[in-house]
Scaffold this motif. Structure first.
Motif, PDB file in Angstrom:
ATOM      1  N   ASP A  29       0.831  -1.216   0.000  1.00 17.03           N
ATOM      2  CA  ASP A  29       0.000   0.000   0.000  1.00 17.03           C
ATOM      3  C   ASP A  29       0.857   1.254   0.000  1.00 17.03           C
ATOM      4  OD1 ASP A  29      -2.858  -0.160  -0.135  1.00 17.03           O
ATOM      5  OD2 ASP A  29      -2.865  -1.258   1.752  1.00 17.03           O
ATOM      6  N   GLU A  30       1.868   1.261   0.873  1.00 13.77           N
ATOM      7  CA  GLU A  30       2.716   2.466   0.945  1.00 13.77           C
ATOM      8  C   GLU A  30       3.622   2.575  -0.281  1.00 13.77           C
ATOM      9  OE1 GLU A  30       6.058   4.727   3.666  1.00 13.77           O
ATOM     10  OE2 GLU A  30       4.968   3.035   4.579  1.00 13.77           O
ATOM     11  N   PHE A  31       4.115   1.431  -0.768  1.00 18.61           N
ATOM     12  CA  PHE A  31       4.944   1.417  -1.980  1.00 18.61           C
ATOM     13  C   PHE A  31       4.184   2.063  -3.138  1.00 18.61           C
ATOM     14  CE2 PHE A  31       6.997  -0.213  -5.715  1.00 18.61           C
ATOM     15  CZ  PHE A  31       8.286  -0.630  -5.377  1.00 18.61           C
ATOM     16  N   LEU A  32       2.929   1.641  -3.321  1.00 13.96           N
ATOM     17  CA  LEU A  32       2.127   2.224  -4.398  1.00 13.96           C
ATOM     18  C   LEU A  32       1.895   3.713  -4.175  1.00 13.96           C
ATOM     19  CD1 LEU A  32       1.515  -0.863  -5.114  1.00 13.96           C
ATOM     20  CD2 LEU A  32      -0.520   0.081  -6.182  1.00 13.96           C
ATOM     21  N   ASP A  33       1.686   4.096  -2.935  1.00 16.94           N
ATOM     22  CA  ASP A  33       1.477   5.511  -2.634  1.00 16.94           C
ATOM     23  C   ASP A  33       2.678   6.344  -3.089  1.00 16.94           C
ATOM     24  OD1 ASP A  33      -0.610   7.123  -1.430  1.00 16.94           O
ATOM     25  OD2 ASP A  33       0.901   7.708   0.047  1.00 16.94           O
ATOM     26  N   VAL A  34       3.883   5.831  -2.836  1.00 11.99           N
ATOM     27  CA  VAL A  34       5.097   6.542  -3.270  1.00 11.99           C
ATOM     28  C   VAL A  34       5.162   6.616  -4.793  1.00 11.99           C
ATOM     29  CG1 VAL A  34       7.631   6.497  -3.288  1.00 11.99           C
ATOM     30  CG2 VAL A  34       6.396   5.923  -1.189  1.00 11.99           C
ATOM     31  N   VAL A  35       4.882   5.490  -5.464  1.00  7.71           N
ATOM     32  CA  VAL A  35       4.921   5.472  -6.934  1.00  7.71           C
ATOM     33  C   VAL A  35       3.887   6.458  -7.501  1.00  7.71           C
ATOM     34  CG1 VAL A  35       4.530   4.042  -8.995  1.00  7.71           C
ATOM     35  CG2 VAL A  35       5.853   3.133  -7.071  1.00  7.71           C
ATOM     36  N   TYR A  36       2.691   6.472  -6.910  1.00 11.95           N
ATOM     37  CA  TYR A  36       1.650   7.409  -7.365  1.00 11.95           C
ATOM     38  C   TYR A  36       2.129   8.858  -7.232  1.00 11.95           C
ATOM     39  CZ  TYR A  36      -1.733   3.503  -6.873  1.00 11.95           C
ATOM     40  OH  TYR A  36      -2.417   2.314  -6.975  1.00 11.95           O
ATOM     41  N   LYS A  37       2.739   9.178  -6.086  1.00 11.58           N
ATOM     42  CA  LYS A  37       3.211  10.553  -5.853  1.00 11.58           C
ATOM     43  C   LYS A  37       4.281  10.943  -6.868  1.00 11.58           C
ATOM     44  CE  LYS A  37       2.318  10.765  -0.856  1.00 11.58           C
ATOM     45  NZ  LYS A  37       2.940  10.787   0.497  1.00 11.58           N
ATOM     46  N   LEU A  38       5.195  10.003  -7.142  1.00  2.95           N
ATOM     47  CA  LEU A  38       6.273  10.307  -8.091  1.00  2.95           C
ATOM     48  C   LEU A  38       5.731  10.479  -9.508  1.00  2.95           C
ATOM     49  CD1 LEU A  38       8.936   7.799  -6.703  1.00  2.95           C
ATOM     50  CD2 LEU A  38       9.151  10.301  -6.707  1.00  2.95           C
TER      51      LEU A  38
END
Length: 474
Positions: A165-174
């Motif tokens: 969940d957090e990994f995807l959140d970082v990818v989304y932000k980038l």
């Protein structure tokens, strides 16, 4: 078919390995898996798929060996069972050059590598392929994978999904938050390549990742490649409801698949998403020939070269079940965290017993996971259509039994029937991104997808947990 206005999605399920899901078939005299590590193998495969107007190639991956049997590495290495295995992201780079239309999906695990470097590789592929990339999100389930990244044992199943969940959140932000869509100017008059007002740090500080940014790749055709996911556990299905755009489902019957489809759609709705913005694929083994008799002879010949089910068990693909009585509940094995419980979680369903997992189905029936069809092109087209109608599926992940005979037969004998019936595409749409092809909307994620919150830079400042309170299904 679920949605009569949409063609069935045709996907080939493959892996950069001698054995993907058909152990032993590399010994068949017509098989070409010995050259799986050559560019010519993938160039030829891409050409066959584009000839058949396939929507995509879907590459599986592991980051460890199936060494959890008594003989350690001996079985998987001697059988070539998913070892050696090439890096699917590098393969997609080669395929982006050798294909023009084919969608390209790679599996990448969120558990062991940092999100920043992966986001850069993913965006690079989307740029080079002109928007034909998908990412199949997995959390990895092999003990050896954990040991390859400095851990003694696996991280527990549900915690791996929290990391994801957090990994995807970082990818989304980038990919969506760090650069505005119109940031790149390329203005030779003022000497301004990109507007610094439209490029920003993401300053992500979460429980597991701290990423300053900015993202190092300018906005690509899809901004975020299409998100695929293949989780059948309860946690996995909730995760798919939050994030996935295309879900690869297990299930031995149309009824079981439909139940999973409905569950994931309801998770998506609970997460504030439009449930119609998800697509569902299931596995299909299809062996065809001009006559039914020839098809059964061909299937029998392939099966003669196939390693038996016990070998797969030995490799840890499923836990060793001989120690349990037939009526033992799979739920109890999972609850006790017995050896292999992590693999069982992936396909578990209410009331399932050990006897339900034993053996593989014979020809012309239900495969261990998905549909198996042996017959003529018309019979195969009928079976695929019927399964899609009864299950709510949008398409199929076709398995390769013999390279390239199985898929050539499918393209020659099944695809023309599906095309004549208007069930699959007859032509590609030039310049179309993979998301446009699969979801029918724009090139970027749908407005209800959680990634799109970061199109507003102010949301980069809001801790993810504040969003997740709204996004997590009750």
């Amino acid at each position: 078919m679920t949605h009569h206005d949409r063609p069935l999605i045709l996907s080939l399920f493959e892996m950069g390995s001698v054995v993907h899901l058909s152990p032993g078939t590399w010994t068949h005299p017509e098989d070409r898996r010995h050259s799986v590590d050559s560019l010519s193998f993938w160039r030829e495969l891409g050409g066959i798929l584009e000839q058949g107007r396939f929507d995509q190639l879907f590459l599986a991956d592991v980051v460890g060996a199936y060494d959890n049997a008594d003989d350690g590495l001996s079985s998987p290495v001697s059988q070539g069972y998913q070892i050696p295995a090439l890096d699917p992201l590098v393969l997609l780079g080669a395929l982006a050059e050798s294909t023009k239309h084919l969608g390209l999906a790679a599996t990448f695990s969120t558990t062991y590598e940092p999100p920043f470097t992966f986001a850069r590789r993913l965006a690079t592929l989307d740029a080079l392929s002109e928007g034909r990339i998908a990412w199949n999100v997995v959390t990895s389930y092999l003990k050896n994978a954990a040991q390859n990244f400095g851990l003694h044992d696996q991280i527990q199943h549900d915690e791996r999904y929290e990391i994801a969940d957090e990994f995807l959140d970082v990818v989304y932000k980038l990919l969506l938050g760090s650069w505005d869509a119109d940031a790149v100017l390329g203005d030779t008059q003022t000497g301004t390549w990109a507007d610094p007002e439209k490029v920003r740090y993401i300053d992500h500080a979460g429980p597991r990742f701290a990423v300053r940014g900015p993202h190092l790749v300018a906005p690509t055709p899809q901004r975020l490649p299409v998100i695929f996911q293949a989780g059948s556990s309860l946690t996995g299905m909730a995760f798919a409801g939050r994030h996935a755009e295309v879900v690869f489902l297990g299930g031995n019957s149309p009824e079981a698949i439909r139940k999973n489809v409905d569950t994931i759609r309801s998770h998506a709705a609970a997460a504030g998403r439009d449930p119609d913005q998800l697509r569902f694929l299931a596995a299909a083994q299809v062996i065809v020939a001009p006559t039914e008799e020839q098809a059964h002879a061909k299937a029998a010949e392939i099966d003669r070269h196939r390693s038996d089910w016990a070998t797969l068990q030995k490799n840890g693909r499923v836990p060793s079940l001989h120690r349990y009585p037939d009526d033992a509940l799979v739920a109890d094995i999972i609850r006790r965290r017995d050896p292999g419980h992590e693999v069982l979680i992936r396909g578990w369903r209410e009331g399932q017993q050990v006897k339900d997992l034993r053996g593989a189905a014979g020809a012309g029936g239900r495969a261990r996971n998905g549909l198996r069809v042996v017959g003529t092109g018309i019979q195969a087209a009928d079976a695929l259509t019927q399964w899609a109608q009864e299950s709510g599926l949008d398409g199929f992940n076709i398995g390769n039994q013999i390279s390239f005979g199985t898929i050539r037969d499918f393209v020659d004998l099944v695809v023309p029937v599906l095309q004549r019936r208007g069930l699959t595409r007859s032509e590609y749409t030039p310049g179309e991104t993979l998301r446009e092809r699969l979801l029918g909307a724009g090139p970027s994620p749908h407005s209800t997808h959680p990634s799109t919150r970061y199109l507003d830079p102010r949301n980069l400042r809001i801790p993810a947990a504040r969003f997740d309170a709204r996004l997590t299904p009750a």
